[in-house]
Design a protein around this motif. Structure first.
Motif, PDB file in Angstrom:
ATOM      1  N   LYS A   1       0.840   2.719  -6.877  1.00 12.36           N
ATOM      2  CA  LYS A   1       1.900   3.734  -6.838  1.00 12.36           C
ATOM      3  C   LYS A   1       1.328   5.135  -7.031  1.00 12.36           C
ATOM      4  O   LYS A   1       1.769   6.077  -6.391  1.00 12.36           O
ATOM      5  N   VAL A   2       0.404   5.236  -7.944  1.00 14.50           N
ATOM      6  CA  VAL A   2      -0.333   6.490  -8.150  1.00 14.50           C
ATOM      7  C   VAL A   2      -1.794   6.112  -8.305  1.00 14.50           C
ATOM      8  O   VAL A   2      -2.126   4.976  -8.665  1.00 14.50           O
ATOM      9  N   ASP A   3      -2.683   7.065  -8.038  1.00 13.09           N
ATOM     10  CA  ASP A   3      -4.100   6.727  -8.160  1.00 13.09           C
ATOM     11  C   ASP A   3      -4.509   6.590  -9.619  1.00 13.09           C
ATOM     12  O   ASP A   3      -5.271   5.714  -9.981  1.00 13.09           O
ATOM     13  N   CYS A   4      -4.010   7.479 -10.485  1.00 11.94           N
ATOM     14  CA  CYS A   4      -4.373   7.416 -11.899  1.00 11.94           C
ATOM     15  C   CYS A   4      -3.286   8.108 -12.732  1.00 11.94           C
ATOM     16  O   CYS A   4      -2.832   9.188 -12.359  1.00 11.94           O
ATOM     17  N   CYS A   5      -2.946   7.541 -13.821  1.00 15.66           N
ATOM     18  CA  CYS A   5      -3.180   6.184 -14.296  1.00 15.66           C
ATOM     19  C   CYS A   5      -1.909   5.732 -15.006  1.00 15.66           C
ATOM     20  O   CYS A   5      -1.542   6.305 -16.033  1.00 15.66           O
ATOM     21  N   ARG A   6      -1.219   4.789 -14.421  1.00 11.38           N
ATOM     22  CA  ARG A   6      -0.071   4.181 -15.077  1.00 11.38           C
ATOM     23  C   ARG A   6      -0.563   3.313 -16.217  1.00 11.38           C
ATOM     24  O   ARG A   6      -1.594   2.653 -16.104  1.00 11.38           O
ATOM     25  N   SER A   7       0.174   3.336 -17.327  1.00 14.40           N
ATOM     26  CA  SER A   7      -0.277   2.580 -18.488  1.00 14.40           C
ATOM     27  C   SER A   7       0.900   1.996 -19.243  1.00 14.40           C
ATOM     28  O   SER A   7       2.024   2.488 -19.150  1.00 14.40           O
ATOM     29  N   ASN A   8       0.633   0.935 -19.991  1.00 12.30           N
ATOM     30  CA  ASN A   8       1.639   0.344 -20.876  1.00 12.30           C
ATOM     31  C   ASN A   8       1.569   1.021 -22.240  1.00 12.30           C
ATOM     32  O   ASN A   8       0.496   1.155 -22.820  1.00 12.30           O
TER      33      ASN A   8
ATOM     34  N   SER B   1      -3.449  -1.021   0.381  1.00 13.03           N
ATOM     35  CA  SER B   1      -4.866  -0.906   0.085  1.00 13.03           C
ATOM     36  C   SER B   1      -5.081   0.166  -0.980  1.00 13.03           C
ATOM     37  O   SER B   1      -4.213   0.992  -1.239  1.00 13.03           O
ATOM     38  N   GLY B   2      -6.251   0.155  -1.586  1.00 11.63           N
ATOM     39  CA  GLY B   2      -6.552   1.113  -2.637  1.00 11.63           C
ATOM     40  C   GLY B   2      -6.416   0.544  -4.026  1.00 11.63           C
ATOM     41  O   GLY B   2      -6.881   1.141  -4.993  1.00 11.63           O
ATOM     42  N   SER B   3      -5.751  -0.614  -4.159  1.00  9.03           N
ATOM     43  CA  SER B   3      -5.644  -1.275  -5.453  1.00  9.03           C
ATOM     44  C   SER B   3      -6.814  -2.260  -5.597  1.00  9.03           C
ATOM     45  O   SER B   3      -7.635  -2.415  -4.699  1.00  9.03           O
ATOM     46  N   ILE B   4      -6.862  -2.919  -6.735  1.00  5.94           N
ATOM     47  CA  ILE B   4      -7.916  -3.900  -6.995  1.00  5.94           C
ATOM     48  C   ILE B   4      -7.373  -5.292  -6.709  1.00  5.94           C
ATOM     49  O   ILE B   4      -6.318  -5.668  -7.209  1.00  5.94           O
ATOM     50  N   ARG B   5      -8.112  -6.043  -5.915  1.00  8.37           N
ATOM     51  CA  ARG B   5      -7.675  -7.393  -5.578  1.00  8.37           C
ATOM     52  C   ARG B   5      -8.141  -8.399  -6.632  1.00  8.37           C
ATOM     53  O   ARG B   5      -9.258  -8.335  -7.124  1.00  8.37           O
TER      54      ARG B   5
ATOM     55  N   ILE C   1      -2.586   0.262 -15.135  1.00  5.79           N
ATOM     56  CA  ILE C   1      -1.713  -0.648 -14.391  1.00  5.79           C
ATOM     57  C   ILE C   1      -1.817  -0.389 -12.886  1.00  5.79           C
ATOM     58  O   ILE C   1      -1.531   0.702 -12.402  1.00  5.79           O
ATOM     59  N   ALA C   2      -2.263  -1.411 -12.163  1.00  8.08           N
ATOM     60  CA  ALA C   2      -2.281  -1.403 -10.696  1.00  8.08           C
ATOM     61  C   ALA C   2      -2.827  -0.104 -10.118  1.00  8.08           C
ATOM     62  O   ALA C   2      -2.128   0.613  -9.403  1.00  8.08           O
ATOM     63  N   PRO C   3      -4.078   0.236 -10.415  1.00  5.01           N
ATOM     64  CA  PRO C   3      -4.630   1.495  -9.893  1.00  5.01           C
ATOM     65  C   PRO C   3      -4.532   1.564  -8.369  1.00  5.01           C
ATOM     66  O   PRO C   3      -4.875   0.615  -7.678  1.00  5.01           O
ATOM     67  N   GLY C   4      -4.021   2.712  -7.879  1.00  8.99           N
ATOM     68  CA  GLY C   4      -3.920   2.923  -6.446  1.00  8.99           C
ATOM     69  C   GLY C   4      -2.661   2.393  -5.805  1.00  8.99           C
ATOM     70  O   GLY C   4      -2.401   2.669  -4.629  1.00  8.99           O
TER      71      GLY C   4
ATOM     72  N   ALA D   1     -15.321   5.462  -7.684  1.00 11.31           N
ATOM     73  CA  ALA D   1     -15.819   6.487  -6.775  1.00 11.31           C
ATOM     74  C   ALA D   1     -14.779   7.569  -6.480  1.00 11.31           C
ATOM     75  O   ALA D   1     -15.128   8.742  -6.331  1.00 11.31           O
ATOM     76  N   ARG D   2     -13.508   7.196  -6.383  1.00 11.23           N
ATOM     77  CA  ARG D   2     -12.507   8.178  -5.976  1.00 11.23           C
ATOM     78  C   ARG D   2     -11.867   8.922  -7.145  1.00 11.23           C
ATOM     79  O   ARG D   2     -11.115   9.867  -6.936  1.00 11.23           O
ATOM     80  N   ARG D   3     -12.139   8.517  -8.365  1.00 13.90           N
ATOM     81  CA  ARG D   3     -11.566   9.184  -9.523  1.00 13.90           C
ATOM     82  C   ARG D   3     -12.578  10.149 -10.135  1.00 13.90           C
ATOM     83  O   ARG D   3     -13.622   9.715 -10.645  1.00 13.90           O
ATOM     84  N   PRO D   4     -12.304  11.433 -10.107  1.00 14.44           N
ATOM     85  CA  PRO D   4     -13.251  12.417 -10.650  1.00 14.44           C
ATOM     86  C   PRO D   4     -13.600  12.129 -12.107  1.00 14.44           C
ATOM     87  O   PRO D   4     -12.723  11.899 -12.941  1.00 14.44           O
ATOM     88  N   GLY D   5     -14.885  12.119 -12.392  1.00 19.60           N
ATOM     89  CA  GLY D   5     -15.361  11.953 -13.754  1.00 19.60           C
ATOM     90  C   GLY D   5     -15.528  10.523 -14.210  1.00 19.60           C
ATOM     91  O   GLY D   5     -16.149  10.273 -15.248  1.00 19.60           O
TER      92      GLY D   5
END
Length: 399
Positions: free
Chosen positions: A231-238, A290-294, A226-229, A313-317
């Protein structure tokens, strides 16, 4: 001049309170049977049962709606020829969520630019005093509001003022609640034929998904991101609502299901890497941060692709995840499960999860046809996309 303005303000205030008192007395008269309704397409007073299980009585067709969720404008615009002419205000606007959608609605309905907006702290419901100033004859709110409002005096205050509030839902359980929500709005707004026509189209689009799912035997694992970047970079989920409903209906195995109580939480990045989901579905919009996906109205596919590349690119692995490298990383417009057209998202998700069985579904065509027949704004932009990690990866969905 000052004296004249003072008189105008005084008369405006007096007129407002006269309307409030008139509504109070009208409720008393209707309750005692002193007044009878005249014949209309919908006979008023009408009583409906909203999604909170509350009986809501409307003395007349609402002409001064207040939207607690500005995204409900999509539903109103699908049912009414000029929804803004029947609104007294809204909480916030679409500007922070999708400024292009806001601009397109304002072009279709110029009065939207002058529509009163109640600013609140965070996501708080406006106070009774603030609502009275707008003199609404119906408040439309998300069902998610109901539990919290029961702990406050607002519902009783609104009842005392004869201001009905109707709880609907397109967000928590979009597949179960979209039809009854549209039926409620159709009854309340004297737009039942329009609501019925839209519901029939949505049912047909859902049936196309169910038909292709009949041949499905495997449930691929899915990460809902959910909305990467934002509120948090990784990873909100339903976990058990929103897109989780759509993934479950499309026969996907939501890796967040059962991990934690509640409808949304943050997953451990290491857990995601260990599970290596078959499919990743990230929600995207035009949030200010910025940082989310448009994604959404007027967004170029290249912008969506660039933002997805930034997330990887910014998420390790993440560059090693199977979904990222095998065409299983997708972005979908966040607004799908916030309005009446979640079936378009369902078609996209079914096609992503089961390309052999459901690859013939065309969510872009479904979206274009729904907007052509029911909406006053154009729908060009990018609403679903598949990440292209390299030249051999699948192309993104057409937009």
């Amino acid at each position: 001049m000052g004296l004249l303005l003072g008189r105008r303000n005084a008369w405006g205030t007096l007129g407002l309170w006269l309307r409030v008192w008139l509504r109070l007395w009208l409720g008393i008269w209707l309750g005692t049977g002193w007044l009878t309704s005249t014949a209309q397409a919908t006979e008023y007073p009408v009583t409906v049962t909203d999604l909170a299980g509350r009986e809501v009585t409307l003395a007349a067709a609402p002409e001064r709606l207040f939207l607690d969720n500005p995204r409900h404008l999509f539903a109103l615009a699908a049912l009414l020829p000029d929804p803004v002419s029947r609104m007294s205000g809204w909480r916030g606007s679409l500007e922070s969520f999708d400024p292009v959608a806001q601009a397109r609605f304002a072009a279709a309905f110029p009065a939207l630019s002058d529509l009163p907006t109640l600013g609140t702290n965070g996501n708080a419901m406006p106070s009774a005093e603030a609502l009275i100033a707008l003199d609404p004859d119906l408040i439309v709110a998300d069902i998610s509001r109901h539990a919290g409002l029961r702990q406050t005096p607002l519902l009783d205050q609104l009842a005392a003022l004869q201001i009905p509030i109707l709880f609907i839902d397109f967000r928590e359980h979009p597949l179960d609640d979209t039809q009854p929500s549209l039926e409620l709005l159709g009854q309340a707004l004297d737009s039942e034929s329009r609501a019925s026509a839209l519901i029939t189209r949505l049912q047909s689009a859902t049936a196309a998904v169910d038909d292709c799912l009949d041949a499905v035997t495997r449930r691929p694992s899915v990460l809902i991101d959910i909305a990467p970047g934002l509120k948090v970079d990784c990873c909100r989920s339903n976990f058990d609502s929103g897109l989780a409903d759509l993934v479950d209906h499309a026969r996907g195995d939501n890796i967040a299901a059962g991990m934690s109580p509640g409808t949304e939480n943050v997953l451990n990045p290491e857990t995601i890497l260990a599970r290596d989901p078959d499919v990743i579905i990230a929600t995207a919009a035009q949030w200010a941060k910025s940082g989310s996906i448009r994604a959404g109205f007027g967004v170029a596919e290249s912008d969506t692709q660039g933002d997805m590349a930034d997330v990887v690119a910014r998420r390790p692995g993440w560059s090693a995840l199977s979904a990222v490298n095998d065409g299983g990383f997708h972005a979908i417009w966040h607004g799908y499960h916030q309005g009446p057209f979640s079936v378009v998202a369902l078609q996209a998700i079914a096609g992503w999860l089961h390309p052999q069985q459901c690859g013939a579904l065309d969510p872009a065509a479904t979206r274009r046809e729904l907007y052509r027949d029911f909406m006053p704004i154009t729908v060009d932009g990018t609403f679903e996309a598949t990440y292209r990690a390299g030249p051999s990866s699948p192309h993104s969905s057409p937009h």
